[in-house]
Design a protein around this motif. Structure first.
Motif, PDB file in Angstrom:
ATOM      1  N   ALA A  11      16.552  71.105  46.301  1.00  0.00           N
ATOM      2  CA  ALA A  11      15.438  71.990  46.666  1.00  0.00           C
ATOM      3  C   ALA A  11      14.257  71.176  47.181  1.00  0.00           C
ATOM      4  O   ALA A  11      13.554  71.596  48.103  1.00  0.00           O
ATOM      5  CB  ALA A  11      15.023  72.839  45.469  1.00  0.00           C
TER       6      ALA A  11
ATOM      7  N   ASP B  31      21.853  76.231  48.121  1.00  0.00           N
ATOM      8  CA  ASP B  31      22.501  77.506  47.778  1.00  0.00           C
ATOM      9  C   ASP B  31      23.977  77.309  47.467  1.00  0.00           C
ATOM     10  O   ASP B  31      24.493  77.871  46.507  1.00  0.00           O
ATOM     11  CB  ASP B  31      22.330  78.520  48.913  1.00  0.00           C
ATOM     12  CG  ASP B  31      20.895  79.000  49.055  1.00  0.00           C
ATOM     13  OD1 ASP B  31      20.158  78.964  48.043  1.00  0.00           O
ATOM     14  OD2 ASP B  31      20.514  79.392  50.175  1.00  0.00           O
TER      15      ASP B  31
ATOM     16  N   LEU C 148      11.830  77.708  44.830  1.00  0.00           N
ATOM     17  CA  LEU C 148      13.163  77.518  44.258  1.00  0.00           C
ATOM     18  C   LEU C 148      13.148  76.405  43.221  1.00  0.00           C
ATOM     19  O   LEU C 148      13.749  76.522  42.156  1.00  0.00           O
ATOM     20  CB  LEU C 148      14.182  77.210  45.354  1.00  0.00           C
ATOM     21  CG  LEU C 148      15.609  76.931  44.888  1.00  0.00           C
ATOM     22  CD1 LEU C 148      16.179  78.138  44.160  1.00  0.00           C
ATOM     23  CD2 LEU C 148      16.485  76.553  46.055  1.00  0.00           C
TER      24      LEU C 148
ATOM     25  N   TYR D 264      24.336  75.665  44.153  1.00  0.00           N
ATOM     26  CA  TYR D 264      24.097  76.566  43.020  1.00  0.00           C
ATOM     27  C   TYR D 264      25.360  77.346  42.670  1.00  0.00           C
ATOM     28  O   TYR D 264      25.592  77.661  41.511  1.00  0.00           O
ATOM     29  CB  TYR D 264      22.935  77.515  43.316  1.00  0.00           C
ATOM     30  CG  TYR D 264      22.443  78.218  42.077  1.00  0.00           C
ATOM     31  CD1 TYR D 264      21.570  77.575  41.199  1.00  0.00           C
ATOM     32  CD2 TYR D 264      22.870  79.493  41.763  1.00  0.00           C
ATOM     33  CE1 TYR D 264      21.133  78.203  40.050  1.00  0.00           C
ATOM     34  CE2 TYR D 264      22.435  80.129  40.619  1.00  0.00           C
ATOM     35  CZ  TYR D 264      21.568  79.482  39.764  1.00  0.00           C
ATOM     36  OH  TYR D 264      21.144  80.111  38.617  1.00  0.00           O
ATOM     37  N   HIS D 265      26.200  77.622  43.655  1.00  0.00           N
ATOM     38  CA  HIS D 265      27.463  78.309  43.386  1.00  0.00           C
ATOM     39  C   HIS D 265      28.397  77.445  42.544  1.00  0.00           C
ATOM     40  O   HIS D 265      29.196  77.969  41.778  1.00  0.00           O
ATOM     41  CB  HIS D 265      28.134  78.744  44.687  1.00  0.00           C
ATOM     42  CG  HIS D 265      27.409  79.854  45.371  1.00  0.00           C
ATOM     43  ND1 HIS D 265      27.258  81.105  44.824  1.00  0.00           N
ATOM     44  CD2 HIS D 265      26.768  79.893  46.560  1.00  0.00           C
ATOM     45  CE1 HIS D 265      26.564  81.870  45.632  1.00  0.00           C
ATOM     46  NE2 HIS D 265      26.250  81.152  46.706  1.00  0.00           N
TER      47      HIS D 265
ATOM     48  N   CYS E   5      24.426  69.644  47.678  1.00  0.00           N
ATOM     49  CA  CYS E   5      22.989  69.622  47.987  1.00  0.00           C
ATOM     50  C   CYS E   5      22.715  68.770  49.221  1.00  0.00           C
ATOM     51  O   CYS E   5      21.924  69.162  50.082  1.00  0.00           O
ATOM     52  CB  CYS E   5      22.185  69.083  46.804  1.00  0.00           C
ATOM     53  SG  CYS E   5      21.917  70.274  45.495  1.00  0.00           S
TER      54      CYS E   5
END
Length: 138
Positions: free
Chosen positions: A87, A59, A95, A62-63, A53
């Motif tokens: 976010a 993104d 998001l 999140y993976h 982050c």
């Protein structure tokens, strides 16, 4: 006892590598530890999520959450709080709301950090308390 200690040492190594901005090395250490039979836990993954982050983006972080699920590691409130903080740093209110909703749907109970992050971003964008009301919490 040895396995618990080994996972603890793994977590210390991953946290140190993440603080040093060496995500590539952290990923390599995790892969090597799995080959040696030392499995990562939620703490290991949460360190990675936080680092991704801060250094790469929400993104990519999140993976890591997806990889946790594939490995059979259940994301916890810290996992989602780290993603929500990512976010928030990127000022992505939709998001942030989506992550909060996903957390609630997965029966992961939000804590004070979750609500503080949500309120901070929504108030900075002029949407005072709208996200919380939309989830039926208040």
């Amino acid at each position: 006892m040895v396995c618990r200690l080994s996972t603890r040492l793994l977590n210390i190594c991953i946290a140190s590598l993440c603080r040093a901005h060496r995500l590539d090395k952290a990923e390599t250490v995790i892969a090597d530890s799995i080959r040696l039979g030392i499995l990562p836990d939620a703490v290991t993954c949460n360190n990675l999520i936080d680092a991704y982050c801060q250094l790469v983006g929400v993104d990519a972080a999140y993976h890591v959450l997806d990889r946790m699920r594939e490995a059979g590691i259940s994301p916890d409130v810290v996992s989602y709080n780290s993603l929500m903080a990512g976010a928030a740093m990127e000022r992505l209110l939709p998001l942030l709301q989506g992550l909060f909703e996903e957390m609630c749907q997965k029966d992961i109970h939000p804590d004070v950090w979750s609500f503080n992050t949500l309120m901070l971003v929504s108030s900075n964008q002029g949407n005072r308390m709208t996200p919380i009301r939309s989830f039926g919490i208040l």
